[in-house]
Design a protein around this motif. Structure first.
Motif, PDB file in Angstrom:
ATOM      1  N   TRP B  10      51.289  39.812  61.080  1.00 53.29           N
ATOM      2  CA  TRP B  10      50.245  39.634  60.329  1.00 53.29           C
ATOM      3  C   TRP B  10      50.259  40.256  58.972  1.00 53.29           C
ATOM      4  CZ3 TRP B  10      46.502  36.417  60.659  1.00 53.29           C
ATOM      5  CH2 TRP B  10      45.376  36.921  59.878  1.00 53.29           C
ATOM      6  N   ASN B  13      52.081  37.834  56.854  1.00 52.61           N
ATOM      7  CA  ASN B  13      51.150  36.734  56.667  1.00 52.61           C
ATOM      8  C   ASN B  13      50.434  37.155  55.569  1.00 52.61           C
ATOM      9  OD1 ASN B  13      49.423  34.762  56.882  1.00 52.61           O
ATOM     10  ND2 ASN B  13      48.855  35.058  59.140  1.00 52.61           N
ATOM     11  N   ILE B  17      50.068  35.385  51.754  1.00 55.92           N
ATOM     12  CA  ILE B  17      48.702  34.585  51.387  1.00 55.92           C
ATOM     13  C   ILE B  17      48.136  35.006  49.983  1.00 55.92           C
ATOM     14  CG2 ILE B  17      46.467  33.735  51.907  1.00 55.92           C
ATOM     15  CD1 ILE B  17      47.295  33.559  54.693  1.00 55.92           C
ATOM     16  N   TYR B  20      50.199  33.641  47.088  1.00 50.99           N
ATOM     17  CA  TYR B  20      49.787  32.410  46.452  1.00 50.99           C
ATOM     18  C   TYR B  20      48.519  32.465  45.945  1.00 50.99           C
ATOM     19  CZ  TYR B  20      53.760  30.683  49.297  1.00 50.99           C
ATOM     20  OH  TYR B  20      55.194  30.595  49.601  1.00 50.99           O
ATOM     21  N   LEU B  21      47.644  32.987  46.423  1.00 48.99           N
ATOM     22  CA  LEU B  21      46.171  33.209  45.864  1.00 48.99           C
ATOM     23  C   LEU B  21      46.113  33.756  44.629  1.00 48.99           C
ATOM     24  CD1 LEU B  21      43.852  33.682  49.041  1.00 48.99           C
ATOM     25  CD2 LEU B  21      44.430  31.772  47.844  1.00 48.99           C
ATOM     26  N   TRP B  24      46.963  30.836  42.490  1.00 52.24           N
ATOM     27  CA  TRP B  24      45.864  29.890  42.663  1.00 52.24           C
ATOM     28  C   TRP B  24      44.770  30.178  41.621  1.00 52.24           C
ATOM     29  CZ3 TRP B  24      41.263  31.828  44.332  1.00 52.24           C
ATOM     30  CH2 TRP B  24      40.111  30.806  44.757  1.00 52.24           C
ATOM     31  N   LEU B  65      51.634  24.743  45.412  1.00 51.86           N
ATOM     32  CA  LEU B  65      51.313  25.973  46.391  1.00 51.86           C
ATOM     33  C   LEU B  65      51.175  25.741  47.681  1.00 51.86           C
ATOM     34  CD1 LEU B  65      48.416  27.965  44.436  1.00 51.86           C
ATOM     35  CD2 LEU B  65      50.594  28.778  44.859  1.00 51.86           C
ATOM     36  N   ILE B  66      50.421  24.424  48.159  1.00 49.96           N
ATOM     37  CA  ILE B  66      50.354  24.226  49.323  1.00 49.96           C
ATOM     38  C   ILE B  66      51.674  24.103  50.107  1.00 49.96           C
ATOM     39  CG2 ILE B  66      49.395  22.409  51.086  1.00 49.96           C
ATOM     40  CD1 ILE B  66      47.126  23.708  50.262  1.00 49.96           C
ATOM     41  N   TYR B  69      53.484  26.923  50.591  1.00 49.15           N
ATOM     42  CA  TYR B  69      52.734  27.783  51.870  1.00 49.15           C
ATOM     43  C   TYR B  69      53.279  27.381  53.228  1.00 49.15           C
ATOM     44  CZ  TYR B  69      48.915  28.981  54.940  1.00 49.15           C
ATOM     45  OH  TYR B  69      48.280  29.271  56.164  1.00 49.15           O
ATOM     46  N   MET B  73      55.283  29.797  55.557  1.00 46.96           N
ATOM     47  CA  MET B  73      54.474  30.113  56.873  1.00 46.96           C
ATOM     48  C   MET B  73      55.243  29.436  57.981  1.00 46.96           C
ATOM     49  SD  MET B  73      52.290  32.067  57.116  1.00 46.96           S
ATOM     50  CE  MET B  73      51.229  32.014  58.157  1.00 46.96           C
TER      51      MET B  73
END
Lengths: 378, 85
Positions: B10, B13, B17, B20-21, B24, B65-66, B69, B73
């Motif tokens: 977790w 994880n 994220i 990446y954000l 973003w 990014l997607i 990701y 992941m």
């Protein structure tokens, strides 16, 4: 063959295709009805997501609103695609892992409460209802234009067709219909965009043509950048610069944020992630979906800029009788209007407040008043 | 999966994220909105850079990014052995 006949032919063929797919892929079980049996290939699911996600607003009106408001319309481009990123990273994979079909299922189980579940159901119905209202209006406009009927009749016809293939095929039928829809949609959008780009800038890709230099009628490079010329022309006519915004930074920031949050919560896009076999596939299909979306979303602003230049060059300082045919069609459908305020029969397109009321176009003999301002709303 | 392993998964994880954000946020809100006037002084091919970020660049970054990701992941799931068979 005239345009009307061609339109009937193309639209008729696309609908035959969609309904054919619905019949071919009709659902045989509950799981097939709700999540297409969970066996859709990630690329197909990506295309279906893209078609689902880009609907009336992106296809019919977005390039128009960008052409009209320039930088200000960036909120839609960034907001809707950026929201998709949130959805794909923060929501979809976890809901998919959870293993139920809907968001209310998740909320109900996670918080051990059927009240929470009911609240979620009400929210989803409210969101879906609002969303469908907008979509149906778009459908109605398309049918009204295509069959030359009233918008309300158009909505009814559209509803009947969608009802037919959704009930028959469930999610499975809708998924494959959406894949076909995406192909039709992107083809219809890209072909004119590519040719406009070649005609105006000599670039095959609208995305680079957007930042390219204009070519003249003989195809020689003029060395003037499209956006530079556009900024100059619109400011000369009394509009504000195309590449600069009119809204305050804080407005742009929060409108974008609101659009992103709204996009991240779209129920019909979230459910798309349940139709692939594994979480791994759900993530891959999210990538494909954004790729398919980006094809249209990076082309639309280019189309907007081309259209603005083209509209001004075609319409401004042109006598009403010498305009191309589309202008009269647009007048009749209420997309464009002008008032000849100085009575010279020539259209002068200038910035300013839009005039009030609907001008009359009877028998192509308009009221000759000066066009102080011209609102082109797509 | 053991408790410690689940926690580590977790944490990894969340870290991924968050990274990446941040990108973003920087490409859309940063370059496309907050810094748009500054970046508009820079010319990037035929574009003003800020305008390019708002109408083209941000979308390309989102796509990258997607994809990154999804890759990272899926690798993470395998490393912690939580991937579906």
């Amino acid at each position: 063959m005239d345009v009307q006949l061609l339109t009937y032919l193309f639209v008729g063929a696309s609908f035959a295709l969609y309904i054919g797919i619905a019949v071919w892929s009709r659902a045989g079980s509950t799981k097939e009805f709700y999540v297409a049996g969970g066996g859709v290939h990630p690329i197909a699911n990506g295309a279906a997501t893209a078609a689902d996600w880009m609907s009336a607003a992106s296809f019919i009106s977005m390039a128009g609103i960008i052409a009209y408001s320039g930088y200000d319309a960036s909120v839609y481009l960034m907001g809707w695609t950026g929201g998709y990123v949130l959805l794909a990273m923060l929501l979809a994979p976890y809901l998919r892992k959870f293993g139920k079909f809907t968001v209310p299922d998740f909320v109900g189980d996670r918080y051990y409460s059927s009240v929470a579940r009911t609240v979620a159901v009400v929210c989803v119905i409210f969101i879906s209802f609002t969303y469908v209202a907008g979509q149906m209006r778009g459908t109605g406009i398309v049918f009204a234009r295509f069959l030359e009927v009233d918008v309300n009749v158009g909505v009814m016809i559209g509803m009947a067709i969608v009802f037919f293939y959704a009930v028959l095929g469930g999610m499975k039928g809708v998924t494959y219909t959406q894949v076909a829809q995406y192909c039709v949609l992107i083809f219809a959008f890209l072909v004119p965009a590519v040719f406009l780009s070649i005609m105006m800038t000599g670039h095959v890709l609208p995305q680079t043509g957007f930042g390219g230099t204009l070519v003249d009628a003989q195809g020689n490079d003029t060395g003037v950048y499209l956006l530079h010329k556009l900024d100059q022309v619109v400011t000369d006519l009394g509009f504000r610069e195309y590449t600069e915004g009119s809204k305050s930074t804080i407005d742009v920031f929060f409108i974008t944020a609101a659009l992103m949050c709204g996009t991240a919560g779209l129920p019909h896009v979230i459910v798309r992630f349940f139709t692939v076999p594994t979480v791994r596939d759900a993530r891959i299909s999210a990538g494909w979906a954004l790729f398919f979306i980006a094809l249209l979303y990076t082309t639309a602003p280019a189309v907007g800029a081309f259209a603005r230049v083209n509209l001004i060059e075609t319409v401004n300082e042109t006598a009403y009788e010498e305009l191309p045919g589309w202008f009269y069609n647009w007048e009749n459908t209420g997309l464009i209007g002008w008032v000849d305020k100085n009575g010279d029969g020539i259209i002068q397109m200038r910035g300013g407040d839009p005039f009030v009321g609907k001008p009359s176009y009877e028998a192509r003999q308009p009221v000759r008043e000066h066009a102080e301002s011209m609102a082109s709303v797509c | 999966m053991k408790e410690a392993n689940a926690k580590a998964y977790w944490a990894a994880n969340i870290k991924l994220i968050m990274g990446y954000l941040v990108v973003w946020f920087v490409v859309s809100y940063g370059c496309g909105i907050l810094l748009v006037d500054v970046l508009n002084n820079i010319h990037f091919f035929g574009f003003k850079l800020g305008f390019w970020f708002a109408q083209q660049g941000a979308i390309y970054f989102f796509l990258a990014l997607i994809i990154m990701y999804a890759r990272s992941m899926n690798k993470l799931d395998e490393r912690f052995d939580v991937h579906e068979q």
